[in-house]
Design a protein around this motif. Structure first.
Motif, mmCIF file in Angstrom:
data_model
loop_
_atom_site.group_PDB
_atom_site.id
_atom_site.type_symbol
_atom_site.label_atom_id
_atom_site.label_comp_id
_atom_site.label_asym_id
_atom_site.label_seq_id
_atom_site.Cartn_x
_atom_site.Cartn_y
_atom_site.Cartn_z
ATOM 1 N N LEU A 88 1.185 -59.324 9.809
ATOM 2 C CA LEU A 88 0.121 -58.338 9.681
ATOM 3 C C LEU A 88 0.699 -56.921 9.597
ATOM 4 C CD1 LEU A 88 -2.968 -57.776 9.718
ATOM 5 C CD2 LEU A 88 -2.763 -57.544 12.199
ATOM 6 N N LEU A 89 1.688 -56.632 10.436
ATOM 7 C CA LEU A 89 2.294 -55.299 10.429
ATOM 8 C C LEU A 89 3.113 -55.062 9.166
ATOM 9 C CD1 LEU A 89 3.347 -55.118 14.187
ATOM 10 C CD2 LEU A 89 1.534 -53.800 13.083
ATOM 11 N N HIS A 94 2.701 -51.993 3.758
ATOM 12 C CA HIS A 94 2.600 -51.913 2.300
ATOM 13 C C HIS A 94 1.148 -51.780 1.827
ATOM 14 C CE1 HIS A 94 6.547 -53.847 2.952
ATOM 15 N NE2 HIS A 94 6.887 -53.256 1.833
ATOM 16 N N SER A 95 0.229 -51.538 2.761
ATOM 17 C CA SER A 95 -1.174 -51.446 2.388
ATOM 18 C C SER A 95 -1.823 -50.318 3.183
ATOM 19 C CB SER A 95 -1.866 -52.797 2.652
ATOM 20 O OG SER A 95 -3.182 -52.781 2.185
ATOM 21 N N VAL A 96 -3.121 -50.414 3.376
ATOM 22 C CA VAL A 96 -3.861 -49.396 4.126
ATOM 23 C C VAL A 96 -4.653 -50.083 5.229
ATOM 24 C CG1 VAL A 96 -4.027 -47.797 2.191
ATOM 25 C CG2 VAL A 96 -5.783 -49.519 2.484
ATOM 26 N N GLY A 152 -4.096 -49.821 -8.830
ATOM 27 C CA GLY A 152 -4.992 -50.830 -8.297
ATOM 28 C C GLY A 152 -4.265 -51.938 -7.578
ATOM 29 N N ASN A 153 -3.011 -52.236 -7.986
ATOM 30 C CA ASN A 153 -2.260 -53.342 -7.404
ATOM 31 C C ASN A 153 -1.242 -52.887 -6.367
ATOM 32 O OD1 ASN A 153 -3.560 -55.278 -9.025
ATOM 33 N ND2 ASN A 153 -2.223 -54.811 -10.736
ATOM 34 N N ALA A 154 -1.273 -51.615 -6.001
ATOM 35 C CA ALA A 154 -0.245 -51.066 -5.110
ATOM 36 C C ALA A 154 -0.235 -51.756 -3.752
ATOM 37 C CB ALA A 154 -0.469 -49.563 -4.939
ATOM 38 N N THR A 155 -1.383 -52.197 -3.272
ATOM 39 C CA THR A 155 -1.464 -52.808 -1.936
ATOM 40 C C THR A 155 -1.494 -54.329 -1.979
ATOM 41 O OG1 THR A 155 -3.888 -52.776 -1.916
ATOM 42 C CG2 THR A 155 -2.770 -50.787 -1.133
ATOM 43 N N ALA A 160 -1.465 -59.612 0.618
ATOM 44 C CA ALA A 160 -1.134 -61.038 0.564
ATOM 45 C C ALA A 160 -0.339 -61.461 1.793
ATOM 46 C CB ALA A 160 -0.345 -61.347 -0.711
ATOM 47 N N ILE A 161 0.616 -60.634 2.225
ATOM 48 C CA ILE A 161 1.398 -60.935 3.426
ATOM 49 C C ILE A 161 0.487 -61.005 4.651
ATOM 50 C CG2 ILE A 161 3.161 -60.039 4.998
ATOM 51 C CD1 ILE A 161 4.350 -61.227 2.518
ATOM 52 N N ALA A 162 -0.435 -60.051 4.765
ATOM 53 C CA ALA A 162 -1.360 -60.042 5.904
ATOM 54 C C ALA A 162 -2.242 -61.287 5.893
ATOM 55 C CB ALA A 162 -2.217 -58.778 5.871
ATOM 56 N N PHE A 163 -2.690 -61.710 4.704
ATOM 57 C CA PHE A 163 -3.530 -62.898 4.627
ATOM 58 C C PHE A 163 -2.766 -64.143 5.069
ATOM 59 C CE2 PHE A 163 -5.344 -66.560 2.386
ATOM 60 C CZ PHE A 163 -6.653 -66.484 2.829
ATOM 61 N N VAL A 164 -1.509 -64.272 4.658
ATOM 62 C CA VAL A 164 -0.689 -65.401 5.117
ATOM 63 C C VAL A 164 -0.555 -65.369 6.639
ATOM 64 C CG1 VAL A 164 1.625 -66.422 5.043
ATOM 65 C CG2 VAL A 164 0.553 -65.625 2.936
#
Length: 327
Positions: A88-89, A94-96, A152-155, A160-164
């Motif tokens: 998640l971290l 890499h996201s918001v 649009g694809n920056a995050t 995807a990592i957070a979802f896993v």
């Protein structure tokens, strides 16, 4: 149930979900100074101390259970608190923050898919449609659908990592049923305590292998307030508040309040000057709608057995439902 009890239950659930919403906002800044593996170790070191104090008044029984199930509890805790938190971290880096909160809100639906895959319990068609709606909402929020080029694809990678990572939490929550002698508080506390040595070994090992640098004293000095907040509020106090709200108002109502996690994160982000895009608002609305549908379906499913028991009181049984927690 009295009106005051109901109000306390609602207040507890609002506190818990707001605390989890703030987790993403506060953690984002800490990642500049403390890497995810060490952030996770520090976060759950603080919550482990609080949970240890919580189970002390219960006498020797919880500690006997901890010794008896140490290995299994450590594995569940490592997945729920270690793998989930670290991924998640990493995703958050890499996201918001608002994206992470939206992704976390999909875990009730993801749990149904995992249950279908592992247990063969097929969700209803309506539940599958709600899950599809939630996943589509996440795809829109992350930019996978409706994104505009690189911006649009920056995050997308971080989301995807957070979802896993949420799969680790799903596996952790499924483990509660394997320990029927533990109530919600004991399961939360003992898994944190059992997993803490695993988190320590992982952090030290990652540092020795050069995968994750240990935080510097200057980094800790700059971020200690945020680390203390995350360790105390989202990682411990929010869990206890959510458990209280679920016990007071029921698990279905508690699940419904998970809607407020992405909403609170988005409101806090807006208050700090980061206004959501149209795609983020649309995706979040889809996830919230899916969670509401999921909650209504659960309420109806739980009402059917209760109605049958009321009609046939001679078949009445006592069921023990394990409490549910979230990060």
């Amino acid at each position: 149930m009295s009106r005051s009890q109901r109000l306390y239950g609602i207040a507890a659930l609002l506190f818990a979900t707001s605390g989890w919403g703030s987790l993403f906002l506060v953690s984002k800044g800490v990642l500049h100074h403390v890497e995810p593996v060490w952030f996770t170790l520090i976060r759950y070191s603080l919550s482990a101390l609080l949970f240890a104090l919580l189970v002390l008044p219960r006498g020797a029984a919880p500690w006997r259970r901890l010794r008896r199930h140490a290995g299994a509890l450590a594995l569940r805790g490592a997945a729920g608190f270690g793998l989930f938190s670290v991924l998640l971290l990493i995703g958050l880096a890499h996201s918001v923050p608002s994206h992470g909160a939206v992704i976390i809100a999909t875990t009730p639906m993801t749990t149904q898919l995992v249950r279908w895959l592992l247990d063969g319990v097929r969700p209803t068609r309506a539940a599958l449609l709600a899950t599809a709606l939630a996943l589509a909402g996440v795809a829109i929020v992350s930019g996978l659908i409706g994104g505009h080029g690189g911006a649009g694809n920056a995050t997308l990678f971080g989301d995807a990592i957070a979802f896993v990572g949420t799969l680790g939490w799903v596996w952790y929550t499924r483990g509660a049923a394997r320990f029927p002698e533990l109530d919600a508080v004991e399961y939360s506390a003992l898994t944190v305590l059992a997993a803490w040595p695993v988190l320590l070994v992982a952090a030290v090992g990652a540092a020795l292998l050069g995968w994750s640098a240990a935080p510097s004293l200057e980094g800790l000095r700059l971020s200690w307030r945020a680390l203390l907040f995350v360790g105390v509020v989202p990682s411990a106090a929010s869990v206890l508040a959510f458990n209280h709200g679920v016990r007071t108002l029921g698990a279905v109502t508690g699940t419904a309040f998970l809607n407020f996690v992405p909403v609170s994160a988005l409101l806090m982000s807006a208050a700090l000057g980061t206004l959501p895009t149209a795609n983020e608002l649309l995706g979040m609305a889809m996830v919230v709608a899916a969670l509401l549908i999921h909650t209504v379906l659960n309420r109806k499913a739980n009402a059917l057995p209760a109605a049958r028991i009321a009609q046939h009181p001679q078949n009445r049984c006592t069921y023990r439902t394990p409490g549910a927690t979230t990060p």
